[in-house]
Design a protein around this motif. Structure first.
Motif, PDB file in Angstrom:
ATOM      1  N   GLY A 291       0.808  -1.208   0.000  1.00 42.44           N
ATOM      2  CA  GLY A 291       0.000   0.000   0.000  1.00 42.44           C
ATOM      3  C   GLY A 291       0.841   1.257   0.000  1.00 42.44           C
ATOM      4  O   GLY A 291       2.005   1.247  -0.411  1.00 42.44           O
ATOM      5  N   CYS A 292       0.251   2.331   0.489  1.00 42.07           N
ATOM      6  CA  CYS A 292       0.936   3.630   0.459  1.00 42.07           C
ATOM      7  C   CYS A 292       0.438   4.506   1.609  1.00 42.07           C
ATOM      8  O   CYS A 292      -0.767   4.658   1.811  1.00 42.07           O
ATOM      9  CB  CYS A 292       0.671   4.325  -0.882  1.00 42.07           C
ATOM     10  SG  CYS A 292       1.512   5.913  -1.085  1.00 42.07           S
ATOM     11  N   PHE A 293       1.387   5.060   2.346  1.00 36.91           N
ATOM     12  CA  PHE A 293       1.098   6.053   3.382  1.00 36.91           C
ATOM     13  C   PHE A 293       1.922   7.282   3.009  1.00 36.91           C
ATOM     14  O   PHE A 293       3.158   7.250   3.064  1.00 36.91           O
ATOM     15  CB  PHE A 293       1.480   5.534   4.761  1.00 36.91           C
ATOM     16  CG  PHE A 293       1.246   6.521   5.869  1.00 36.91           C
ATOM     17  CD1 PHE A 293      -0.010   7.020   6.139  1.00 36.91           C
ATOM     18  CD2 PHE A 293       2.313   6.964   6.646  1.00 36.91           C
ATOM     19  CE1 PHE A 293      -0.222   7.936   7.158  1.00 36.91           C
ATOM     20  CE2 PHE A 293       2.115   7.876   7.682  1.00 36.91           C
ATOM     21  CZ  PHE A 293       0.847   8.355   7.932  1.00 36.91           C
ATOM     22  N   ALA A 294       1.248   8.349   2.580  1.00 37.98           N
ATOM     23  CA  ALA A 294       1.958   9.472   1.987  1.00 37.98           C
ATOM     24  C   ALA A 294       1.288  10.785   2.362  1.00 37.98           C
ATOM     25  O   ALA A 294       0.231  10.810   2.996  1.00 37.98           O
ATOM     26  CB  ALA A 294       2.010   9.318   0.461  1.00 37.98           C
ATOM     27  N   ALA A 295       1.919  11.887   1.929  1.00 38.68           N
ATOM     28  CA  ALA A 295       1.413  13.217   2.277  1.00 38.68           C
ATOM     29  C   ALA A 295       1.483  14.143   1.075  1.00 38.68           C
ATOM     30  O   ALA A 295       2.310  13.958   0.174  1.00 38.68           O
ATOM     31  CB  ALA A 295       2.211  13.800   3.446  1.00 38.68           C
ATOM     32  N   TYR A 296       0.604  15.128   1.087  1.00 42.68           N
ATOM     33  CA  TYR A 296       0.629  16.178   0.065  1.00 42.68           C
ATOM     34  C   TYR A 296       0.140  17.475   0.678  1.00 42.68           C
ATOM     35  O   TYR A 296      -0.528  17.485   1.718  1.00 42.68           O
ATOM     36  CB  TYR A 296      -0.215  15.794  -1.157  1.00 42.68           C
ATOM     37  CG  TYR A 296      -1.692  15.603  -0.865  1.00 42.68           C
ATOM     38  CD1 TYR A 296      -2.581  16.684  -0.911  1.00 42.68           C
ATOM     39  CD2 TYR A 296      -2.198  14.350  -0.554  1.00 42.68           C
ATOM     40  CE1 TYR A 296      -3.927  16.513  -0.652  1.00 42.68           C
ATOM     41  CE2 TYR A 296      -3.547  14.170  -0.290  1.00 42.68           C
ATOM     42  CZ  TYR A 296      -4.404  15.246  -0.349  1.00 42.68           C
ATOM     43  OH  TYR A 296      -5.750  15.074  -0.083  1.00 42.68           O
ATOM     44  N   ASN A 297       0.490  18.577   0.024  1.00 45.35           N
ATOM     45  CA  ASN A 297       0.077  19.908   0.466  1.00 45.35           C
ATOM     46  C   ASN A 297      -0.565  20.595  -0.723  1.00 45.35           C
ATOM     47  O   ASN A 297       0.021  20.627  -1.823  1.00 45.35           O
ATOM     48  CB  ASN A 297       1.297  20.690   0.962  1.00 45.35           C
ATOM     49  CG  ASN A 297       0.925  21.695   2.042  1.00 45.35           C
ATOM     50  OD1 ASN A 297      -0.185  22.164   2.098  1.00 45.35           O
ATOM     51  ND2 ASN A 297       1.896  22.047   2.878  1.00 45.35           N
ATOM     52  N   LYS A 298      -1.734  21.142  -0.543  1.00 48.24           N
ATOM     53  CA  LYS A 298      -2.547  21.590  -1.667  1.00 48.24           C
ATOM     54  C   LYS A 298      -2.726  23.099  -1.680  1.00 48.24           C
ATOM     55  O   LYS A 298      -2.968  23.724  -0.659  1.00 48.24           O
ATOM     56  CB  LYS A 298      -3.921  20.900  -1.593  1.00 48.24           C
ATOM     57  CG  LYS A 298      -4.894  21.293  -2.692  1.00 48.24           C
ATOM     58  CD  LYS A 298      -6.168  20.486  -2.574  1.00 48.24           C
ATOM     59  CE  LYS A 298      -6.924  20.765  -1.291  1.00 48.24           C
ATOM     60  NZ  LYS A 298      -8.170  20.007  -1.166  1.00 48.24           N
ATOM     61  N   SER A 299      -2.627  23.680  -2.892  1.00 45.84           N
ATOM     62  CA  SER A 299      -3.065  25.059  -3.108  1.00 45.84           C
ATOM     63  C   SER A 299      -4.136  25.030  -4.200  1.00 45.84           C
ATOM     64  O   SER A 299      -4.126  24.157  -5.063  1.00 45.84           O
ATOM     65  CB  SER A 299      -1.883  25.956  -3.531  1.00 45.84           C
ATOM     66  OG  SER A 299      -1.357  25.540  -4.778  1.00 45.84           O
ATOM     67  N   SER A 300      -5.053  25.979  -4.146  1.00 44.36           N
ATOM     68  CA  SER A 300      -6.182  25.936  -5.090  1.00 44.36           C
ATOM     69  C   SER A 300      -6.642  27.338  -5.474  1.00 44.36           C
ATOM     70  O   SER A 300      -6.384  28.323  -4.754  1.00 44.36           O
ATOM     71  CB  SER A 300      -7.346  25.136  -4.501  1.00 44.36           C
ATOM     72  OG  SER A 300      -7.813  25.741  -3.302  1.00 44.36           O
ATOM     73  N   ILE A 301      -7.319  27.400  -6.603  1.00 41.43           N
ATOM     74  CA  ILE A 301      -7.927  28.641  -7.094  1.00 41.43           C
ATOM     75  C   ILE A 301      -9.347  28.332  -7.557  1.00 41.43           C
ATOM     76  O   ILE A 301      -9.573  27.336  -8.246  1.00 41.43           O
ATOM     77  CB  ILE A 301      -7.110  29.242  -8.258  1.00 41.43           C
ATOM     78  CG1 ILE A 301      -5.808  29.857  -7.736  1.00 41.43           C
ATOM     79  CG2 ILE A 301      -7.910  30.282  -9.022  1.00 41.43           C
ATOM     80  CD1 ILE A 301      -4.964  30.519  -8.813  1.00 41.43           C
ATOM     81  N   ASN A 302     -10.290  29.183  -7.184  1.00 41.14           N
ATOM     82  CA  ASN A 302     -11.692  29.034  -7.610  1.00 41.14           C
ATOM     83  C   ASN A 302     -12.007  30.068  -8.681  1.00 41.14           C
ATOM     84  O   ASN A 302     -11.649  31.229  -8.574  1.00 41.14           O
ATOM     85  CB  ASN A 302     -12.630  29.216  -6.412  1.00 41.14           C
ATOM     86  CG  ASN A 302     -12.444  28.138  -5.368  1.00 41.14           C
ATOM     87  OD1 ASN A 302     -12.175  26.989  -5.690  1.00 41.14           O
ATOM     88  ND2 ASN A 302     -12.558  28.515  -4.104  1.00 41.14           N
ATOM     89  N   ILE A 303     -12.710  29.604  -9.706  1.00 37.40           N
ATOM     90  CA  ILE A 303     -13.106  30.478 -10.823  1.00 37.40           C
ATOM     91  C   ILE A 303     -14.601  30.308 -11.030  1.00 37.40           C
ATOM     92  O   ILE A 303     -15.108  29.194 -11.217  1.00 37.40           O
ATOM     93  CB  ILE A 303     -12.365  30.103 -12.120  1.00 37.40           C
ATOM     94  CG1 ILE A 303     -10.850  30.239 -11.917  1.00 37.40           C
ATOM     95  CG2 ILE A 303     -12.833  30.982 -13.285  1.00 37.40           C
ATOM     96  CD1 ILE A 303     -10.044  29.712 -13.085  1.00 37.40           C
ATOM     97  N   THR A 304     -15.338  31.406 -10.992  1.00 41.48           N
ATOM     98  CA  THR A 304     -16.784  31.368 -11.222  1.00 41.48           C
ATOM     99  C   THR A 304     -17.067  31.553 -12.705  1.00 41.48           C
ATOM    100  O   THR A 304     -16.593  32.493 -13.342  1.00 41.48           O
ATOM    101  CB  THR A 304     -17.488  32.476 -10.420  1.00 41.48           C
ATOM    102  OG1 THR A 304     -17.236  32.280  -9.026  1.00 41.48           O
ATOM    103  CG2 THR A 304     -18.987  32.426 -10.657  1.00 41.48           C
ATOM    104  N   LEU A 305     -17.854  30.602 -13.266  1.00 35.50           N
ATOM    105  CA  LEU A 305     -18.225  30.668 -14.677  1.00 35.50           C
ATOM    106  C   LEU A 305     -19.562  31.382 -14.813  1.00 35.50           C
ATOM    107  O   LEU A 305     -20.486  31.130 -14.058  1.00 35.50           O
ATOM    108  CB  LEU A 305     -18.329  29.279 -15.271  1.00 35.50           C
ATOM    109  CG  LEU A 305     -17.061  28.410 -15.269  1.00 35.50           C
ATOM    110  CD1 LEU A 305     -17.331  27.081 -15.930  1.00 35.50           C
ATOM    111  CD2 LEU A 305     -15.926  29.127 -15.977  1.00 35.50           C
ATOM    112  N   LYS A 306     -19.616  32.247 -15.773  1.00 29.90           N
ATOM    113  CA  LYS A 306     -20.859  32.967 -16.039  1.00 29.90           C
ATOM    114  C   LYS A 306     -21.830  32.118 -16.827  1.00 29.90           C
ATOM    115  O   LYS A 306     -21.437  31.268 -17.593  1.00 29.90           O
ATOM    116  CB  LYS A 306     -20.559  34.275 -16.795  1.00 29.90           C
ATOM    117  CG  LYS A 306     -19.629  35.214 -16.040  1.00 29.90           C
ATOM    118  CD  LYS A 306     -20.234  35.666 -14.734  1.00 29.90           C
ATOM    119  CE  LYS A 306     -19.353  36.691 -14.039  1.00 29.90           C
ATOM    120  NZ  LYS A 306     -19.899  37.101 -12.736  1.00 29.90           N
TER     121      LYS A 306
END
Length: 306
Positions: A291-306
């Protein structure tokens, strides 16, 4: 003509006989003996609200695979311990979602911190550890569109939306990334002759049009440079029934540790639709298990669609 037909029949019988000789039973005693191992999956992220650990057992090499545990649900009865900074918590079994779970309030996930996992089930114990990588922030989103033809009618065309994620690679170190995204919208669904229901819908954005590995990226040969993802596609077909001003695109950049990257890249590379594919050795950082035991760090951007 009789002679030709007879010869053809004999040749076909010879082919089938030759093919038949290729299939032979192998004495099981000549094959390597294997035992079921514990299979553990868990991923830590500072952005998550809960920590989930899956515990299962591997399938046997021999025998009917349908009699082995292939369920996505965790096995009950395991002791799952997570520790960091001289603190240890036990993850109880969640009977609703069939995973071992705690809130991050009980064990906050912190950037740069190392976490250790210990799982015991019966007479088997496995261990692992991972360190949460530093977040890399999205620098820019590049937008484009492409004209597509409907699969139902060549006269019907529409525009697909394409998104590329741009970021600055952290120099002088090996970095691993995954890009992802989804479209959220409220759809107006007809449920009767004069009845409509507003229903939320989430559609994943496809970053793997060009390659099944298109969403997994390393900074090999581009250390410290500006990096740009493959195009993530939203099919216009998914945009046909939204309630006005309800559509929102979320694009994410995951800074992953090496365990996460290697595991998912290997699994994604295996072509299980090809009957001639060779067995693939899947990497694991689970000591005495799989299996896998791992880590990540996330950045995100939200965009509103018309």
């Amino acid at each position: 003509m009789k002679i030709v037909a007879t010869i053809a029949t004999l040749l076909l019988l010879g082919v089938f006989t030759a093919c038949d000789t290729l299939i032979k039973d192998v004495d099981p005693s000549l094959l390597p003996q294997t035992v079921n191992k514990l299979v553990v999956h868990g991923y830590l992220s500072p952005q998550d609200t809960a920590i989930n650990i899956m515990v299962n057992r591997s399938n046997e090499v021999l025998g009917n695979i349908y009699n082995n545990t292939g369920s996505s649900a965790s096995l009950t009865g395991a002791t799952v311990l997570l520790s960091s900074q001289n603190r240890e918590v036990k993850l109880p079994f969640n009977t609703k979602d069939l995973v071992y779970r705690i809130s991050v309030k009980e064990m906050p996930i912190v950037e740069g911190q190392t976490y250790s996992l210990k799982v015991t089930l019966g007479d088997q114990t496995v261990q692992s550890s991972c360190t949460v990588p530093k977040a890399t922030f999205i620098k820019e989103i590049k937008f484009d569109s492409t004209l597509s033809t409907s699969m139902f009618s060549s006269a019907q065309t529409y525009y697909d939306y394409l998104y590329r994620i741009v970021w600055q690679d952290v120099p002088n170190q090996v970095n691993y990334y995954r890009v992802a995204g989804y479209l959220f919208q409220i759809e107006k669904i007809q449920t009767g002759p004069n009845n409509y229901q507003m229903m939320p819908n989430i559609t994943n954005i496809n970053f793997r049009d060009k390659s099944r590995l298109g969403d997994l990226v390393s900074d090999q040969n581009v250390d410290g440079e500006t990096m740009i993802s493959d195009a993530g596609r939203i099919s216009a077909y998914t945009l046909t029934r939204p309630v006005q001003n309800s559509r929102q695109v979320t694009l994410m950049l995951l800074s992953c540790d090496k365990n996460y990257y290697d595991y998912h890249r290997t699994v994604r590379s295996f072509d299980d639709d090809n009957p001639f594919s060779e067995p693939t050795l899947i990497p694991t950082n689970i000591q005495n298990g799989l299996g896998c035991f791992a880590a990540y760090n996330k950045s995100s951007i939200n965009i509103t669609l018309k």
